[in-house]
Write an enzyme that holds these catalytic residues in place. Structure first.
Site, PDB file in Angstrom:
ATOM      1  N   LEU A 191      56.810 -24.134  39.067  1.00 36.92           N
ATOM      2  CA  LEU A 191      57.098 -24.837  40.319  1.00 36.92           C
ATOM      3  C   LEU A 191      58.513 -24.494  40.770  1.00 36.92           C
ATOM      4  O   LEU A 191      59.386 -24.191  39.953  1.00 36.92           O
ATOM      5  CB  LEU A 191      56.949 -26.347  40.114  1.00 36.92           C
ATOM      6  CG  LEU A 191      55.561 -26.817  39.687  1.00 36.92           C
ATOM      7  CD1 LEU A 191      55.458 -28.322  39.806  1.00 36.92           C
ATOM      8  CD2 LEU A 191      54.455 -26.152  40.499  1.00 36.92           C
ATOM      9  N   GLY A 225      54.424 -24.499  35.819  1.00 40.25           N
ATOM     10  CA  GLY A 225      53.425 -24.445  36.895  1.00 40.25           C
ATOM     11  C   GLY A 225      52.710 -23.095  36.945  1.00 40.25           C
ATOM     12  O   GLY A 225      51.539 -23.015  37.316  1.00 40.25           O
ATOM     13  N   ASN A 239      56.801 -25.908  29.603  1.00 48.00           N
ATOM     14  CA  ASN A 239      58.090 -26.227  28.981  1.00 48.00           C
ATOM     15  C   ASN A 239      58.783 -27.435  29.614  1.00 48.00           C
ATOM     16  O   ASN A 239      59.995 -27.594  29.501  1.00 48.00           O
ATOM     17  CB  ASN A 239      59.016 -25.003  29.091  1.00 48.00           C
ATOM     18  CG  ASN A 239      59.397 -24.724  30.543  1.00 48.00           C
ATOM     19  OD1 ASN A 239      58.666 -25.076  31.459  1.00 48.00           O
ATOM     20  ND2 ASN A 239      60.536 -24.092  30.755  1.00 48.00           N
ATOM     21  N   GLU A 240      58.020 -28.312  30.274  1.00 51.48           N
ATOM     22  CA  GLU A 240      58.623 -29.395  31.055  1.00 51.48           C
ATOM     23  C   GLU A 240      59.646 -30.214  30.267  1.00 51.48           C
ATOM     24  O   GLU A 240      60.700 -30.565  30.774  1.00 51.48           O
ATOM     25  CB  GLU A 240      57.538 -30.341  31.601  1.00 51.48           C
ATOM     26  CG  GLU A 240      56.830 -29.850  32.853  1.00 51.48           C
ATOM     27  CD  GLU A 240      55.793 -28.768  32.590  1.00 51.48           C
ATOM     28  OE1 GLU A 240      55.603 -28.381  31.422  1.00 51.48           O
ATOM     29  OE2 GLU A 240      55.180 -28.298  33.565  1.00 51.48           O
TER      30      GLU A 240
HETATM   31  N1  CO8 Z   1      62.434 -22.473  40.780  1.00 47.93           N
HETATM   32  C1  CO8 Z   1      63.394 -22.069  41.644  1.00 47.93           C
HETATM   33  N2  CO8 Z   1      64.288 -21.096  41.373  1.00 47.93           N
HETATM   34  C2  CO8 Z   1      64.188 -20.510  40.182  1.00 47.93           C
HETATM   35  C3  CO8 Z   1      63.214 -20.867  39.230  1.00 47.93           C
HETATM   36  C4  CO8 Z   1      62.294 -21.907  39.582  1.00 47.93           C
HETATM   37  N3  CO8 Z   1      61.319 -22.325  38.763  1.00 47.93           N
HETATM   38  N4  CO8 Z   1      63.379 -20.094  38.130  1.00 47.93           N
HETATM   39  C5  CO8 Z   1      64.423 -19.281  38.395  1.00 47.93           C
HETATM   40  N5  CO8 Z   1      64.910 -19.531  39.628  1.00 47.93           N
HETATM   41  C6  CO8 Z   1      66.013 -18.837  40.306  1.00 47.93           C
HETATM   42  C7  CO8 Z   1      67.288 -18.808  39.461  1.00 47.93           C
HETATM   43  O1  CO8 Z   1      68.033 -19.982  39.620  1.00 47.93           O
HETATM   44  C8  CO8 Z   1      67.989 -17.595  40.055  1.00 47.93           C
HETATM   45  O2  CO8 Z   1      68.562 -17.981  41.275  1.00 47.93           O
HETATM   46  P1  CO8 Z   1      69.946 -17.294  41.790  1.00 47.93           P
HETATM   47  O3  CO8 Z   1      69.596 -15.843  41.994  1.00 47.93           O
HETATM   48  O4  CO8 Z   1      70.250 -18.021  43.052  1.00 47.93           O
HETATM   49  O5  CO8 Z   1      70.962 -17.519  40.703  1.00 47.93           O
HETATM   50  C9  CO8 Z   1      66.828 -16.653  40.373  1.00 47.93           C
HETATM   51  O6  CO8 Z   1      65.652 -17.468  40.467  1.00 47.93           O
HETATM   52  C10 CO8 Z   1      66.585 -15.604  39.312  1.00 47.93           C
HETATM   53  O7  CO8 Z   1      66.480 -16.260  38.061  1.00 47.93           O
HETATM   54  P2  CO8 Z   1      67.043 -15.614  36.708  1.00 47.93           P
HETATM   55  O8  CO8 Z   1      68.342 -14.945  36.966  1.00 47.93           O
HETATM   56  O9  CO8 Z   1      66.996 -16.659  35.651  1.00 47.93           O
HETATM   57  O10 CO8 Z   1      65.913 -14.489  36.472  1.00 47.93           O
HETATM   58  P3  CO8 Z   1      65.513 -13.832  35.084  1.00 47.93           P
HETATM   59  O11 CO8 Z   1      64.595 -12.708  35.449  1.00 47.93           O
HETATM   60  O12 CO8 Z   1      66.707 -13.560  34.238  1.00 47.93           O
HETATM   61  O13 CO8 Z   1      64.660 -14.959  34.312  1.00 47.93           O
HETATM   62  C11 CO8 Z   1      62.983 -16.657  34.132  1.00 47.93           C
HETATM   63  C12 CO8 Z   1      63.417 -15.343  34.823  1.00 47.93           C
HETATM   64  C13 CO8 Z   1      62.804 -16.427  32.640  1.00 47.93           C
HETATM   65  C14 CO8 Z   1      61.693 -17.103  34.787  1.00 47.93           C
HETATM   66  C15 CO8 Z   1      64.084 -17.735  34.324  1.00 47.93           C
HETATM   67  O14 CO8 Z   1      64.487 -17.722  35.692  1.00 47.93           O
HETATM   68  C16 CO8 Z   1      63.641 -19.110  33.979  1.00 47.93           C
HETATM   69  O15 CO8 Z   1      63.530 -19.449  32.805  1.00 47.93           O
HETATM   70  N6  CO8 Z   1      63.363 -19.949  35.011  1.00 47.93           N
HETATM   71  C17 CO8 Z   1      63.009 -21.322  34.822  1.00 47.93           C
HETATM   72  C18 CO8 Z   1      61.544 -21.449  34.583  1.00 47.93           C
HETATM   73  C19 CO8 Z   1      61.167 -22.888  34.384  1.00 47.93           C
HETATM   74  O16 CO8 Z   1      61.715 -23.582  33.523  1.00 47.93           O
HETATM   75  N7  CO8 Z   1      60.226 -23.359  35.189  1.00 47.93           N
HETATM   76  C20 CO8 Z   1      59.763 -24.717  35.116  1.00 47.93           C
HETATM   77  C21 CO8 Z   1      59.651 -25.290  36.494  1.00 47.93           C
HETATM   78  S1  CO8 Z   1      59.025 -26.949  36.406  1.00 47.93           S
HETATM   79  C22 CO8 Z   1      57.342 -26.803  36.534  1.00 47.93           C
HETATM   80  O17 CO8 Z   1      56.794 -25.766  36.818  1.00 47.93           O
HETATM   81  C23 CO8 Z   1      56.474 -28.040  36.268  1.00 47.93           C
HETATM   82  C24 CO8 Z   1      57.129 -29.265  36.729  1.00 47.93           C
HETATM   83  C25 CO8 Z   1      56.237 -30.468  36.606  1.00 47.93           C
HETATM   84  C26 CO8 Z   1      56.929 -31.649  37.249  1.00 47.93           C
HETATM   85  C27 CO8 Z   1      56.418 -32.926  36.780  1.00 47.93           C
HETATM   86  C28 CO8 Z   1      57.331 -34.093  37.192  1.00 47.93           C
HETATM   87  C29 CO8 Z   1      56.661 -35.406  37.067  1.00 47.93           C
END
Ligand code: CO8
Length: 261
Positions: A61, A112, A136-137
């Site tokens: 997400l 997501g 990984n929430e």
């Molecule tokens: N959403 C928005 N932006 C993101 C996300 C994301 N999920 N993931 C990464 N970005 C952004 C980064 O902040 C970065 O932005 P900027 O260029 O402005 O600094 C850009 O994308 C590139 O990211 P990275 O430099 O980290 O890219 P890498 O290729 O090195 O790494 C990864 C890619 C491994 C995917 C890494 O970005 C990462 O680990 N991202 C986080 C993934 C994550 O934890 N996702 C979980 C989201 S929560 C979800 O899906 C379920 C929520 C359920 C909610 C329930 C509530 C009740």
């Protein structure tokens, strides 16, 4: 997003939202519309869901949709997430996830993004230890909603799901295969062709029998969300509106940026 259509009755949908294929409101909406069209088009019997973003299937997400926005926005966003899950989970088409980050250093399929793959009938993952998949929430300080949990339990069983969810585990290919998060791990250049041959196998089954069986297996899980869809939106909005949750999400985003630098 770029849907490609073939004469074989299979649509290949490639998610495209650089840099990390996060599921923005726009991408979710576009995907739901595409799925609806395909469901209503008798020419199609299957969908391969894959990525058109170098190095990644999906980062899950979009955290920017969940940070610093209004309650109305959170509600709209969550409805779109629910809608996509319902459409995919109950799709009468055969759905195969081809988790195939192109050219990449990394190819995760997180939270997501992992949920999308779990709604599919079959998952093929490229064999590279950097390609991790999981929900990984908890690592972000948030809790996977019950229907994320149900989808995981239905796929890998209760005990494995409990451990994976509590620890927010991201599984590399061998472990993902062993626990049942994916059905097949193949060399990266064979992901697409494997997905298409799996598709052919599933499409050899008469549609009506396969569709009724899928519905029999999945309907109760989907109905559970349908019965409490509004309450689930309310929960999401009030959870996200808490200061502590906003701080946790901001801190997580900051950590992602620092990791980069
Ligand atoms: N959403 C928005 N932006 C993101 C996300 C994301 N999920 N993931 C990464 N970005 C952004 C980064 O902040 C970065 O932005 P900027 O260029 O402005 O600094 C850009 O994308 C590139 O990211 P990275 O430099 O980290 O890219 P890498 O290729 O090195 O790494 C990864 C890619 C491994 C995917 C890494 O970005 C990462 O680990 N991202 C986080 C993934 C994550 O934890 N996702 C979980 C989201 S929560 C979800 O899906 C379920 C929520 C359920 C909610 C329930 C509530 C009740």
């Amino acid at each position: 997003m770029s849907p490609a259509f073939s004469h074989t009755g299979v649509a290949v949908i490639k998610l495209k939202n650089p840099p990390v294929n996060s599921l923005s409101l726009e991408l979710l909406t576009e995907l739901v519309i595409t799925l609806e069209k395909l469901e209503n088009d008798k020419a199609f019997r299957g969908i391969v869901l894959s990525s058109d973003c170098p190095g990644i299937y999906s980062a899950g997400l979009d955290l920017l949709e969940m940070c610093g926005k209004s309650p109305g926005h959170y509600a709209e966003y969550w409805r779109a997430v629910q809608e996509l899950w319902l459409r995919l989970y109950l799709s009468k088409l055969v759905t195969v996830a081809a988790i195939n980050p192109c050219f990449s250093l990394q190819g995760p399929c997180i939270a997501g993004g992992c949920l999308i793959s779990l709604t599919c009938d079959y998952r093929v993952l490229a064999d590279n230890p950097k390609y991790v998949t999981g929900l990984n929430e908890t690592v972000l300080g948030i809790v996977a909603p019950f229907w994320f949990k149900d989808t995981l339990v239905n796929t890998i069983g209760h005990r494995a799901a409990e451990r994976a969810l509590q620890l927010g585990l991201l599984f590399p290919p061998a472990a993902a295969l062993q626990v049942g998060m994916v059905d097949q791990v193949v060399p990266e250049d064979q992901v697409q062709s494997t997905a298409l041959s799996v598709m052919a196998q599933w499409m050899a089954i008469p549609d009506h029998a396969r569709q009724l069986t899928k519905s029999m297996m999945r309907r109760a899980t989907a109905d559970r969300l349908l019965r409490q869809r509004d309450a689930d939106v309310q929960n999401f909005v009030s959870f996200l509106s808490r200061d502590s949750i906003q701080k946790a999400l901001q801190a997580y985003l900051e950590k992602l940026k620092q990791r980069k630098g």
